[in-house]
Design an enzyme around this catalytic site. Structure first.
Site, PDB file in Angstrom:
ATOM      1  N   GLY A  63       0.814  -1.221   0.000  1.00 10.17           N
ATOM      2  CA  GLY A  63       0.000   0.000   0.000  1.00 10.17           C
ATOM      3  C   GLY A  63       0.843   1.265   0.000  1.00 10.17           C
TER       4      GLY A  63
ATOM      5  NE  ARG B  88      -2.125  -4.486  -0.900  1.00  6.71           N
ATOM      6  CZ  ARG B  88      -1.574  -3.988   0.209  1.00  6.71           C
ATOM      7  NH1 ARG B  88      -0.538  -4.577   0.757  1.00  6.71           N
ATOM      8  NH2 ARG B  88      -2.069  -2.901   0.768  1.00  6.71           N
TER       9      ARG B  88
ATOM     10  CG  ASP C 125       2.817  -9.829   4.604  1.00  3.28           C
ATOM     11  OD1 ASP C 125       3.185 -10.636   5.476  1.00  3.28           O
ATOM     12  OD2 ASP C 125       1.629  -9.533   4.416  1.00  3.28           O
TER      13      ASP C 125
ATOM     14  CE  LYS D 195       4.388  -0.090   2.585  1.00  2.00           C
ATOM     15  NZ  LYS D 195       3.487  -0.817   1.690  1.00  2.00           N
ATOM     16  CB  THR D 196       2.882  -0.185   6.655  1.00  2.28           C
ATOM     17  OG1 THR D 196       1.458  -0.293   6.742  1.00  2.28           O
ATOM     18  CG2 THR D 196       3.475  -0.506   8.011  1.00  2.28           C
TER      19      THR D 196
ATOM     20  CG  ASP E 198      -1.927  -0.617   8.153  1.00  2.07           C
ATOM     21  OD1 ASP E 198      -2.459   0.396   7.648  1.00  2.07           O
ATOM     22  OD2 ASP E 198      -2.214  -1.771   7.797  1.00  2.07           O
TER      23      ASP E 198
HETATM   24  P1  FBP Z   1       0.562  -1.967   3.620  1.00  2.00           P
HETATM   25  O1  FBP Z   1       0.528  -2.851   4.834  1.00  2.00           O
HETATM   26  O2  FBP Z   1       0.968  -2.658   2.383  1.00  2.00           O
HETATM   27  O3  FBP Z   1       1.358  -0.726   3.871  1.00  2.00           O
HETATM   28  O4  FBP Z   1      -0.928  -1.449   3.341  1.00  2.00           O
HETATM   29  C1  FBP Z   1      -1.719  -0.999   4.368  1.00  2.00           C
HETATM   30  C2  FBP Z   1      -3.068  -0.568   3.901  1.00  2.00           C
HETATM   31  O5  FBP Z   1      -3.115   0.818   3.686  1.00  2.00           O
HETATM   32  C3  FBP Z   1      -4.117  -1.032   4.908  1.00  2.00           C
HETATM   33  O6  FBP Z   1      -4.342  -0.076   5.891  1.00  2.00           O
HETATM   34  C4  FBP Z   1      -5.305  -1.356   4.042  1.00  2.00           C
HETATM   35  O7  FBP Z   1      -6.117  -2.351   4.574  1.00  2.00           O
HETATM   36  C5  FBP Z   1      -4.661  -1.842   2.786  1.00  2.00           C
HETATM   37  O8  FBP Z   1      -3.442  -1.174   2.669  1.00  2.00           O
HETATM   38  C6  FBP Z   1      -5.511  -1.581   1.586  1.00  2.00           C
HETATM   39  O9  FBP Z   1      -4.802  -1.859   0.424  1.00  2.00           O
HETATM   40  P2  FBP Z   1      -5.463  -2.512  -0.853  1.00  2.00           P
HETATM   41  O10 FBP Z   1      -6.284  -1.464  -1.484  1.00  2.00           O
HETATM   42  O11 FBP Z   1      -4.309  -2.944  -1.688  1.00  2.00           O
HETATM   43  O12 FBP Z   1      -6.284  -3.658  -0.341  1.00  2.00           O
END
Ligand code: FBP
Length: 555
Positions: A83, A147, A178, A204-205, A207
């Site tokens: 993300g 992803r 991941d 990075k994230t 979250d």
């Molecule tokens: P990452 O863990 O890859 O940084 O992504 C986090 C996030 O923003 C979550 O908060 C959310 O659930 C998810 O990505 C949504 O991504 P997608 O649209 O690819 O499902």
């Protein structure tokens, strides 16, 4: 030149602040090696799986003469994975500037569209001109993200072929837990194969769940929480003005509730659920609804038929009965993938799935609103995660709470008015202009990754610490990826993974929230943080998140 907003033009000129140690030329930055490390658990198994990289020492960069770094021109590859998170472009800018500073003939190659770009050999060179158009901007659009997980032997072989074949000697993986687990696997694979490729990860994230003793925060969390807090603060003010609605706001944070907790600190809503607490207390959905009803009733008795509730998007996975349902659904969806693909209506898919679930779980699923039921059976992501961003938990809560309040009205235990409005703030926060903190932090993470590369390290995560201090005082170094790993059960198999950092119920941030929430449920002490500020007094533009301040004992 393309048309640009004033802020876009101004931010392109912002000069990120580097830690003092990284400002010294590379020949004055000396890596200091700590003691051999272990993993957070399952050391014996991980040692076997990562026999080339397990146990490496933590690295801290200090001042000192260094003549042994790699002075030859190199090509470094970078990939953005998962993300979007504000600051990704600055990681690339830090990498770019760091590489050119060490040797002007160094090259930075961006793999396009995430890890699939490595497998398919899709890449482009980042030039001065390209880089200068993206400095201090949000988004991952410079090279895009994806992803895809590199997991099959063929995908590993193709990755090697595309990296080595293009003369790339180091790969920087910018991602969450991941993706950095994938980086550790790649580092080990290259070492086993004797391929001359170093791998460095960057945390990075939005979250905020990739953190530990050595990684104080993941980038993007600061910006995303400030963006959400601005809007939640505005809603708090609207609520307090109109005094007729309950607003239910679901916030991103797939597996951990850090975002909700931070936004709660910044805005002081009436209720904020923390998924980790729900799990620890084994709260059923009915108990969650009861706790909400209690607040609604108490406020109604004080003539307050309004309020603000924050809901982490991962809440549903923390409720034990849903956790079991989602786990069973994961198995059914994986096991009957081909049978389900043949069914062309959602109704038919649901009817098929009911027959494969235990009766209790099938009736739990049937008791849910139709939309939620459909959202629960959507495809999983490549890492096997439920895409909770698609599940409208806030609507489920409102639906169930409404039913409960109607019953209470009949019984005569509630006489207020309940009108609710729901929101989901997720994608709005991922690509904003990075805050000054994220601009500086990301630039430092990228620049520091170059120092790790030219000093020959592999299997490390770029680590910048001491983040509640002025950027000049930040520490720089590297943490072995295996140090953050343990073994977890994924898709029915034992897998090495970087452990996710969930909200700790005995940690300072959660305790601080627990100490204030009963008061906030009845009183209205909303805070209005307003929009992110990029220019102005330091207390406004440079402050770090409350979570980090609590964790570092600054609050
Ligand atoms: P990452 O863990 O890859 O940084 O992504 C986090 C996030 O923003 C979550 O908060 C959310 O659930 C998810 O990505 C949504 O991504 P997608 O649209 O690819 O499902």
């Amino acid at each position: 030149m393309k048309d640009m907003s004033t802020l876009q033009k101004l931010r392109l000129q912002y000069k990120p602040r580097l830690p003092a140690i990284l400002k010294s030329g590379v020949s004055s930055i000396k890596p200091k090696l700590g003691r051999p490390t272990s993993s957070i658990a399952d050391a014996d198994k991980l040692k076997e799986m990562f026999d080339h990289n397990f146990g490496k020492p933590v690295i801290t960069f200090g001042k000192g003469k260094n003549s042994s770094y790699n002075k030859k021109a190199i090509k470094v590859g970078v990939v953005l994975s998962g993300g979007q998170a504000a600051g990704g472009h600055n990681v690339i800018a830090g990498l770019f500037d760091g590489l050119k500073k060490v040797n002007k003939n160094n090259k930075l190659i961006g793999f396009l569209g995430g890890p699939s770009g490595i497998i398919d050999g899709k890449m482009m060179e980042i030039t001065d001109k390209i880089m200068d158009a993206y400095r201090n901007t949000g988004g991952f659009d410079i090279i895009q993200s994806g992803r895809t997980k590199i997991e099959t032997p063929e995908q590993f072989a193709k990755s090697k072929q595309n990296i080595v074949g293009n003369g790339i000697s180091a790969l920087v993986v910018v991602g969450g837990d991941d993706s950095n687990t994938n980086a550790a696997l790649l580092a080990e694979y290259f070492a086993k194969e004797n391929a001359p490729v170093q791998v460095i990860g960057v945390p990075k994230t939005i979250d905020g769940d990739l953190k530990n003793d050595m990684i104080e925060t993941s980038f993007g969390f600061d910006t995303a929480t400030r963006i959400y807090a601005e809007t939640v603060g505005n809603i708090c003010r609207d609520v307090n003005s109109a005094r007729k609605y309950w607003h239910f706001v679901r916030l991103m944070g797939r597996s951990a509730s850090h975002i909700t907790l931070e936004v709660a600190f910044q805005t002081q809503p009436n209720v904020a659920f923390i998924g980790e607490e729900v799990l620890a207390k084994k709260m059923t959905f009915a108990q969650i609804i009861d706790s909400l009803a209690k607040v609604v009733v108490e406020r109604a008795e004080n003539k307050k038929n309004f309020g603000v509730v924050l809901v982490p998007e991962g809440l549903i996975e923390f409720v034990p009965e849903f956790k079991t349902l989602i786990k069973s659904l994961n198995d059914v969806l994986a096991k009957y993938e081909t049978d389900l693909a043949k069914l062309d209506s959602v109704r038919a898919k649901k009817d098929f799935i009911y027959t494969k679930l235990e009766p209790g779980l099938a009736s739990l699923m049937k008791s849910m609103p139709d939309g939620i039921e459909s959202q629960l059976i959507l495809d999983r992501d490549p890492h096997g995660n439920v895409m909770v961003s698609q599940i409208e938990t806030e609507k489920l809560l409102v639906d169930m709470l409404d039913r409960k309040l109607r019953e209470m009205k009949k019984e005569g235990t509630y006489s207020g008015k309940f009108a609710a409005i729901t929101h989901f703030f997720g994608y709005e926060g991922r690509c904003g202009f990075p805050t000054n903190f994220d601009s500086n932090y990301c630039y430092a993470l990228g620049y520091n990754a170059v120092m790790l590369i030219v000093n020959g390290f592999t299997g490390y995560m770029s680590s910048i610490r001491n983040l509640t201090k002025d950027p000049s005082m930040w520490n720089a170094g590297g943490v072995p990826l295996t140090m953050m790993m343990n073994i977890e059960r994924r898709k029915g198999e034992d897998k090495p993974v970087i452990q996710k950092a969930l909200v700790e119920l005995d940690g300072k941030p959660f305790k601080a929230w627990a100490a204030m929430r009963d008061r906030l449920a009845v009183n209205d002490e909303y805070l209005f943080p307003g929009p992110v500020q990029y220019y102005g007094p330091a207390e406004l533009v440079d402050a770090t998140t409350k979570t980090l301040q609590y964790e570092k004992g600054k609050k």
